[in-house]
Scaffold this active site. Structure first.
Site, mmCIF file in Angstrom:
data_model
loop_
_atom_site.group_PDB
_atom_site.id
_atom_site.type_symbol
_atom_site.label_atom_id
_atom_site.label_comp_id
_atom_site.label_asym_id
_atom_site.label_seq_id
_atom_site.Cartn_x
_atom_site.Cartn_y
_atom_site.Cartn_z
ATOM 1 N N ASP B 11 0.873 -1.174 0.000
ATOM 2 C CA ASP B 11 0.000 0.000 0.000
ATOM 3 C C ASP B 11 0.906 1.219 0.000
ATOM 4 O O ASP B 11 1.761 1.364 0.886
ATOM 5 C CB ASP B 11 -0.882 0.039 1.258
ATOM 6 C CG ASP B 11 -1.995 -1.010 1.219
ATOM 7 O OD1 ASP B 11 -2.220 -1.603 0.148
ATOM 8 O OD2 ASP B 11 -2.615 -1.247 2.261
ATOM 9 N N ASP B 130 -13.844 -5.222 -2.843
ATOM 10 C CA ASP B 130 -13.828 -5.197 -1.381
ATOM 11 C C ASP B 130 -15.170 -5.723 -0.904
ATOM 12 O O ASP B 130 -16.213 -5.150 -1.228
ATOM 13 C CB ASP B 130 -13.602 -3.769 -0.868
ATOM 14 C CG ASP B 130 -12.190 -3.269 -1.179
ATOM 15 O OD1 ASP B 130 -11.292 -4.122 -1.380
ATOM 16 O OD2 ASP B 130 -11.988 -2.046 -1.243
#
Lengths: 218, 252
Positions: B11, B130
């Site tokens: 990330d 997600d």
């Protein structure tokens, strides 16, 4: 004197990783992305990458003005096809526009390109086969070739594709891979070598393959 | 035999790799290029970069990071985060990404998936989903970093994007992300069994058995993890040795 390695750019997709990998293994050679016929004509070695759909690749190659220079080069210069660039070397492909049966390809190696038909088949662990065939898989070296120098038999390389080549002549097959069934993953004939896998994304041994191409004297 | 892939996930924000828990509470984990090189040396099969930056200034940074990584690391690179248009896909591919992952923008505009796949090929289009469990056996798609419910069923959405040309699905369990409790195996299996394209399991890895379970019980084609690698708990090599010992084909 430095050699010139021309990576053929006919406007399909991204050649950067192929360029980066050649630049990395041959920092003293002149690696260029060729967009003009004379850049292919003046080169010592030619690389034909490819990604995306075959009908688009063939159309873009024809419209690029590079086709003739590429066909000339294929008669004498070391030529490396990668992924769809390998498939383009064959006579015809089953990857077509709707309503068509075949896409005509370059006809430099006899045979055709077919789609994986694995629906309903299960892998050894019970999971379904997925298409595209994506990830690292082993290459069985079916015959010796200078491009395999220093690369152990059954080394894994990175693949991502839904179609594969079916050569007509057994002697053109230099590498095979198992995915549902054995398919041809590398071919060679005279001054041409081509891989279904992506050496530029296959870490150490992928770079070794490119290095071998740079020094190959067919 | 096709090997199962291990994919460390980085990330990235403001030029650094960070890691959060349940999508919040970020900790610095280091320099992206150095981390990418380390994972390559350890035998990672691919790398995924998620740009979690909110500002456009930060956005250009990831292009430079991908350029730097792609000139030094020769394994597949997937980049996602903030991809809104086909032009964004092109910019990332030109910077050296091999695959581009889209999430919120695909939900808002499913034609983006079809258009990008038609133009660049399915092989480079990943749809990230997600997923949040609503009840046993049901999961809903969330967007905008897990903040917005999309009103879509995860399995149905996965089938739709595969049909539209996505070449791969990156499936993250929001309930498990950062928890170290392991993948949501029911979710992973439900999606992997429903689609014909490869599925990457993500969210919740806390130990090496979780990686094995993702493949054997979740039917995933690849497993993604971040914190177990970033903080040096395990190397990618150790993960592969463990998986190989459990009979999973991996590239050693």
């Amino acid at each position: 004197m430095a050699q010139t390695i021309a990576i053929v750019d006919y406007g399909m997709g991204n050649l950067r990783s192929v360029y980066q990998a050649f630049h990395h293994v041959a920092p003293d050679e002149n690696v260029l992305i060729a967009r003009k016929p004379e850049e292919i004509r003046n080169a010592d070695r030619v690389v034909l990458p490819g990604q995306g759909a075959m009908p688009d690749c063939m159309k873009h190659l024809e419209e690029s003005g590079l086709l003739e220079a590429l066909l000339e080069a294929s008669k004498s210069k070391p030529l490396l096809g990668v992924c769809v660039g390998e498939q383009m070397l064959f006579d015809r492909s089953a990857e077509v526009r709707p309503g068509e049966r075949w896409t005509s390809c370059l006809g430099l190696i006899s045979g055709e390109v077919r789609r994986f038909e694995l629906a309903g088949k299960k892998q050894a662990d019970g999971s379904a086969y997925k298409v595209p065939h994506m990830g690292w898989n082993q290459i069985r070296q079916d015959r010796q070739h200078p491009i395999w120098n220093g690369i152990p038999d059954l080394t894994s390389f990175y693949f991502v594709h839904s179609y594969y080549v079916v050569p007509q002549r057994a002697e053109d097959v230099v590498g095979s891979t198992e995915y549902g069934a054995w398919f041809t993953s590398a071919v060679a004939r005279d001054n041409i070598f081509a891989t279904q896998f992506h050496p530029e994304k296959s870490a150490e041994y992928g770079l070794k393959l490119y290095q071998n191409f740079v020094s190959w004297q067919p | 035999m096709l090997t199962k892939r291990i994919i460390p996930c980085l990330d990235v924000t403001a030029g650094r790799v960070v890691k959060g828990v349940n999508f919040v509470g970020l900790r610095d984990a280091g320099d992206p290029v150095e981390i990418a090189k380390r994972y390559n040396t350890q035998g990672a099969d691919e790398l995924t970069f998620l740009d979690i930056t909110a500002t456009s200034d930060g956005r250009d940074l990831i292009l430079h990071i991908i350029e730097d990584v792609a000139s030094q690391v020769f394994i597949p690179l997937t980049v996602g985060g903030g991809v809104r248009t086909v032009a964004d896909v092109r910019r990332l591919l030109n910077a050296g990404a091999d695959k581009v992952s889209m999430n919120s923008s695909a939900v808002a505009n499913p034609d983006l998936v079809s258009d990008a796949a038609a133009y660049y090929g399915s092989q480079c289009i990943v749809v990230a989903i997600d997923a949040k469990q609503t009840e046993a056996g049901n999961w809903e798609v969330f967007t905008h970093g897990g903040r917005t419910p999309a009103g879509k069923d995860v399995v149905e959405w996965a089938c739709e994007v595969a049909k539209r040309g996505a070449g791969e699905i990156l499936l993250t369990s929001m309930n498990r992300d950062g928890s170290k409790d392991g993948f949501d195996l029911a979710l992973t299996a439900a999606v992997s069994d429903a689609v014909s394209v490869p599925v990457i399991a993500s969210g919740g890895v806390g130990n090496l058995q979780h990686l094995v379970d993702g493949i054997t019980k979740g039917h995933a084609d690849a497993v993604l993890a971040a914190s177990i690698f970033h903080y040096g708990e395990y190397t990618v090599g150790q993960a592969k040795e463990y998986m190989a010992a459990q009979g999973i084909p991996v590239r050693i």
